[in-house]
Design a protein around this motif. Structure first.
Motif, PDB file in Angstrom:
ATOM      1  N   ARG A 273       8.246 -41.928 -64.244  1.00 17.45           N
ATOM      2  CA  ARG A 273       8.603 -43.099 -65.054  1.00 17.45           C
ATOM      3  C   ARG A 273       8.717 -44.348 -64.183  1.00 17.45           C
ATOM      4  NH1 ARG A 273      14.561 -43.974 -67.008  1.00 17.45           N
ATOM      5  NH2 ARG A 273      14.530 -44.727 -64.856  1.00 17.45           N
ATOM      6  N   ASP A 274       9.370 -44.213 -63.009  1.00 14.54           N
ATOM      7  CA  ASP A 274       9.528 -45.368 -62.132  1.00 14.54           C
ATOM      8  C   ASP A 274       8.185 -45.861 -61.604  1.00 14.54           C
ATOM      9  OD1 ASP A 274      12.199 -45.212 -62.554  1.00 14.54           O
ATOM     10  OD2 ASP A 274      12.696 -44.329 -60.611  1.00 14.54           O
ATOM     11  N   ARG A 275       7.256 -44.940 -61.341  1.00 17.18           N
ATOM     12  CA  ARG A 275       5.935 -45.360 -60.894  1.00 17.18           C
ATOM     13  C   ARG A 275       5.150 -46.020 -62.027  1.00 17.18           C
ATOM     14  NH1 ARG A 275       4.155 -43.051 -56.108  1.00 17.18           N
ATOM     15  NH2 ARG A 275       2.374 -44.446 -56.411  1.00 17.18           N
ATOM     16  N   ALA A 276       5.340 -45.540 -63.250  1.00 16.47           N
ATOM     17  CA  ALA A 276       4.580 -46.094 -64.376  1.00 16.47           C
ATOM     18  C   ALA A 276       5.023 -47.516 -64.721  1.00 16.47           C
ATOM     19  CB  ALA A 276       4.712 -45.183 -65.596  1.00 16.47           C
ATOM     20  N   VAL A 277       6.331 -47.795 -64.633  1.00 21.53           N
ATOM     21  CA  VAL A 277       6.804 -49.127 -65.019  1.00 21.53           C
ATOM     22  C   VAL A 277       6.377 -50.191 -64.011  1.00 21.53           C
ATOM     23  CG1 VAL A 277       8.783 -48.241 -66.295  1.00 21.53           C
ATOM     24  CG2 VAL A 277       9.017 -48.744 -63.862  1.00 21.53           C
ATOM     25  N   GLU A 278       5.864 -49.791 -62.842  1.00 19.94           N
ATOM     26  CA  GLU A 278       5.368 -50.753 -61.868  1.00 19.94           C
ATOM     27  C   GLU A 278       3.987 -51.283 -62.228  1.00 19.94           C
ATOM     28  OE1 GLU A 278       5.415 -48.745 -58.163  1.00 19.94           O
ATOM     29  OE2 GLU A 278       7.613 -48.649 -58.010  1.00 19.94           O
ATOM     30  N   VAL A 279       3.317 -50.635 -63.180  1.00 20.08           N
ATOM     31  CA  VAL A 279       1.985 -51.072 -63.589  1.00 20.08           C
ATOM     32  C   VAL A 279       2.102 -52.345 -64.405  1.00 20.08           C
ATOM     33  CG1 VAL A 279      -0.076 -50.454 -64.918  1.00 20.08           C
ATOM     34  CG2 VAL A 279       1.076 -48.739 -63.515  1.00 20.08           C
ATOM     35  N   SER A 280       1.261 -53.296 -64.125  1.00 21.32           N
ATOM     36  CA  SER A 280       1.280 -54.569 -64.829  1.00 21.32           C
ATOM     37  C   SER A 280       0.967 -54.366 -66.313  1.00 21.32           C
ATOM     38  CB  SER A 280       0.252 -55.525 -64.204  1.00 21.32           C
ATOM     39  OG  SER A 280       0.203 -56.734 -64.921  1.00 21.32           O
ATOM     40  N   GLY A 281       1.789 -54.963 -67.148  1.00 20.74           N
ATOM     41  CA  GLY A 281       1.596 -54.874 -68.590  1.00 20.74           C
ATOM     42  C   GLY A 281       2.423 -53.806 -69.272  1.00 20.74           C
ATOM     43  N   VAL A 282       3.058 -52.917 -68.525  1.00 18.75           N
ATOM     44  CA  VAL A 282       3.864 -51.844 -69.103  1.00 18.75           C
ATOM     45  C   VAL A 282       5.277 -52.363 -69.387  1.00 18.75           C
ATOM     46  CG1 VAL A 282       4.869 -49.575 -68.716  1.00 18.75           C
ATOM     47  CG2 VAL A 282       2.528 -50.045 -67.984  1.00 18.75           C
ATOM     48  N   GLN A 283       5.706 -52.225 -70.622  1.00 20.39           N
ATOM     49  CA  GLN A 283       7.040 -52.676 -71.016  1.00 20.39           C
ATOM     50  C   GLN A 283       8.076 -51.566 -70.916  1.00 20.39           C
ATOM     51  OE1 GLN A 283       7.359 -53.844 -75.130  1.00 20.39           O
ATOM     52  NE2 GLN A 283       9.158 -55.115 -74.769  1.00 20.39           N
ATOM     53  N   SER A 284       7.755 -50.378 -71.391  1.00 21.51           N
ATOM     54  CA  SER A 284       8.667 -49.229 -71.327  1.00 21.51           C
ATOM     55  C   SER A 284       7.845 -47.951 -71.286  1.00 21.51           C
ATOM     56  CB  SER A 284       9.633 -49.219 -72.513  1.00 21.51           C
ATOM     57  OG  SER A 284       8.925 -49.091 -73.734  1.00 21.51           O
ATOM     58  N   VAL A 285       8.474 -46.901 -70.761  1.00 20.54           N
ATOM     59  CA  VAL A 285       7.778 -45.623 -70.580  1.00 20.54           C
ATOM     60  C   VAL A 285       8.720 -44.488 -70.925  1.00 20.54           C
ATOM     61  CG1 VAL A 285       6.568 -44.098 -68.969  1.00 20.54           C
ATOM     62  CG2 VAL A 285       6.337 -46.567 -68.727  1.00 20.54           C
ATOM     63  N   ARG A 286       8.200 -43.487 -71.598  1.00 15.11           N
ATOM     64  CA  ARG A 286       8.909 -42.226 -71.823  1.00 15.11           C
ATOM     65  C   ARG A 286       8.062 -41.095 -71.254  1.00 15.11           C
ATOM     66  NH1 ARG A 286      10.470 -41.367 -77.923  1.00 15.11           N
ATOM     67  NH2 ARG A 286       8.243 -41.827 -78.106  1.00 15.11           N
ATOM     68  N   VAL A 287       8.708 -40.210 -70.502  1.00 12.70           N
ATOM     69  CA  VAL A 287       7.998 -39.115 -69.838  1.00 12.70           C
ATOM     70  C   VAL A 287       8.653 -37.795 -70.218  1.00 12.70           C
ATOM     71  CG1 VAL A 287       7.287 -38.113 -67.638  1.00 12.70           C
ATOM     72  CG2 VAL A 287       7.371 -40.600 -67.900  1.00 12.70           C
ATOM     73  N   ARG A 288       7.862 -36.854 -70.663  1.00 14.23           N
ATOM     74  CA  ARG A 288       8.304 -35.476 -70.906  1.00 14.23           C
ATOM     75  C   ARG A 288       7.563 -34.579 -69.920  1.00 14.23           C
ATOM     76  NH1 ARG A 288       8.110 -33.423 -76.909  1.00 14.23           N
ATOM     77  NH2 ARG A 288       8.982 -31.659 -75.753  1.00 14.23           N
ATOM     78  N   MET A 289       8.328 -34.001 -69.013  1.00 12.81           N
ATOM     79  CA  MET A 289       7.736 -33.206 -67.934  1.00 12.81           C
ATOM     80  C   MET A 289       7.797 -31.739 -68.294  1.00 12.81           C
ATOM     81  SD  MET A 289       6.372 -33.902 -64.987  1.00 12.81           S
ATOM     82  CE  MET A 289       5.824 -33.051 -63.511  1.00 12.81           C
ATOM     83  N   GLY A 290       6.656 -31.108 -68.437  1.00 12.12           N
ATOM     84  CA  GLY A 290       6.581 -29.677 -68.669  1.00 12.12           C
ATOM     85  C   GLY A 290       6.062 -28.955 -67.438  1.00 12.12           C
ATOM     86  N   ARG A 291       6.017 -27.629 -67.519  1.00 12.93           N
ATOM     87  CA  ARG A 291       5.516 -26.855 -66.385  1.00 12.93           C
ATOM     88  C   ARG A 291       4.008 -26.989 -66.241  1.00 12.93           C
ATOM     89  NH1 ARG A 291       5.644 -21.764 -66.548  1.00 12.93           N
ATOM     90  NH2 ARG A 291       6.073 -21.441 -68.751  1.00 12.93           N
ATOM     91  N   ARG A 292       3.305 -27.231 -67.349  1.00 12.16           N
ATOM     92  CA  ARG A 292       1.845 -27.317 -67.290  1.00 12.16           C
ATOM     93  C   ARG A 292       1.308 -28.699 -67.639  1.00 12.16           C
ATOM     94  NH1 ARG A 292       2.924 -22.232 -69.482  1.00 12.16           N
ATOM     95  NH2 ARG A 292       2.061 -20.488 -68.265  1.00 12.16           N
ATOM     96  N   LYS A 293       2.100 -29.521 -68.320  1.00 12.62           N
ATOM     97  CA  LYS A 293       1.603 -30.825 -68.735  1.00 12.62           C
ATOM     98  C   LYS A 293       2.732 -31.846 -68.688  1.00 12.62           C
ATOM     99  CE  LYS A 293      -1.384 -31.217 -72.052  1.00 12.62           C
ATOM    100  NZ  LYS A 293      -2.050 -31.236 -73.385  1.00 12.62           N
TER     101      LYS A 293
END
Length: 342
Positions: A273-293
């Motif tokens: 999530r912290d790496r994704a919010v550094e991308v230009s244009g990204v306002q908010s991010v939700r991440v669901r971490m699974g074992r395979r995806k």
């Protein structure tokens, strides 16, 4: 006057037992002392201990600041716990498992882009792997108070064969419940058999059960329900015995035979999530971490969605690689516009 032989000295009589919770308290306090900069809003370290004779296996759960050298801090915790338990409880510690449950971003560092963890001589921007569970002890590991340049460098992601199986749960609760049920049933049956041997009548429940089983037909509803419940319990116990458990702990790549590492899924999701919010244009991010995806849902308030998705794919693929997982999860990235108000 001669001493009486054959008598054990007072200091050598008796037995000293140290409760598991006492050893766990020592381990938790040692882990707290070993963390260099504990997060201000983080919970205190917790420890669970399994003691067998004069050996204690310890599992420590703690929270660390982000970004930080997680590998170095976990190594310091492992060494400190082993030293303090041996010094205060007199027990050998063959295994210390350190589990990082949460990473707390530092306010000052996060505002300035954070602190990157680089190896000496590496190009700026490279990131070390982050082992979070360590086992065994290494005589060649330097003490935590030695300077940073005297410590062994953290292995890179390209080292090691990467083969690491999942961590297995102790399954204490199901095992304890099953043991209690079997103990009660065996004790009751043994008491009834002993009473019959002593010329006493059998218990009413056993006579009623024998009469009922003799009169009931196999296709009666109570018999079918009882058989179904027993089969379900048996399948559940078989499933518990054959599956590893600890689904929240992701195994990491192995570069040494005597060290295993794992990363909590919540901590891995926080890193992505912290790496994704550094991308230009990204306002908010939700991440669901699974074992395979790993499922990433981002909201972009400017820039073209295809451009944002392309940048997210590149950044997150690199972030997943830097996690050092034995089986990197597949990425599923979706980018949408925020809902219009009114």
């Amino acid at each position: 006057m001669t001493a009486v032989t054959g008598r054990v000295a007072a200091a050598e009589r008796g037995e000293t037992r140290i409760a598991d919770r006492v050893v766990a308290k020592i381990a938790a306090q040692a882990a707290k002392e070993a963390v260099e900069e504990p997060p201000a809003d983080g919970a205190s370290p917790r420890a669970t201990v399994t003691v067998h004779r004069d050996a204690a296996r310890v599992r420590v759960s703690l929270e660390l600041g982000y970004p930080s050298d997680i590998g170095s801090q976990c190594g310091a915790v492992r060494r400190r716990v082993a030293q303090r338990v041996k010094a205060l409880a007199g027990m050998e510690v063959p295994e210390v498992a350190v589990q990082v449950e949460r990473l707390h971003p530092a306010g000052a560092n996060a505002a300035h882009g954070g602190i990157r963890m680089t190896e000496p001589g590496e190009p700026t921007g490279s990131t070390r792997r982050m082992p979070t569970v360590e086992q065994s002890d290494d005589a060649h590991t330097p003490a935590p108070d030695r300077p940073a340049d005297a410590r062994e460098p953290v292995p890179t992601l390209e080292q090691g064969d990467g083969r690491a199986g999942r961590f297995w749960s102790a399954r204490r609760v199901p095992a304890a419940l099953l043991a209690l049920v079997l103990l009660g049933a065996a004790g009751l049956l043994l008491y009834d058999i002993a009473a019959v041997r002593a010329d006493h009548p059998a218990m009413q429940w056993r006579r009623s059960l024998a009469d009922g089983l003799a009169e009931q037909r196999l296709d009666d509803t109570p018999v079918l329900v009882g058989a179904g419940v027993a089969a379900a319990i048996g399948l559940w116990l078989i499933l518990l015995a054959l599956t590893p458990g600890l689904r929240d702990l992701l195994p990491m790549r192995r570069d040494r035979a005597d060290i295993r590492a794992g990363l909590d899924r919540t901590a891995a999701a926080l890193v992505l999530r912290d790496r994704a919010v550094e991308v230009s244009g990204v306002q908010s991010v939700r991440v669901r971490m699974g074992r395979r995806k790993a499922k990433v849902r981002a909201l972009s308030h400017f820039r073209a969605l295809d451009d944002v998705r392309t940048d997210l794919d590149a950044v997150l693929e690199e972030a997943v690689r830097e996690l050092g997982l034995a089986r990197p999860p597949a990425l599923s990235v979706q980018v949408h516009r925020p809902a219009k108000k009114g």
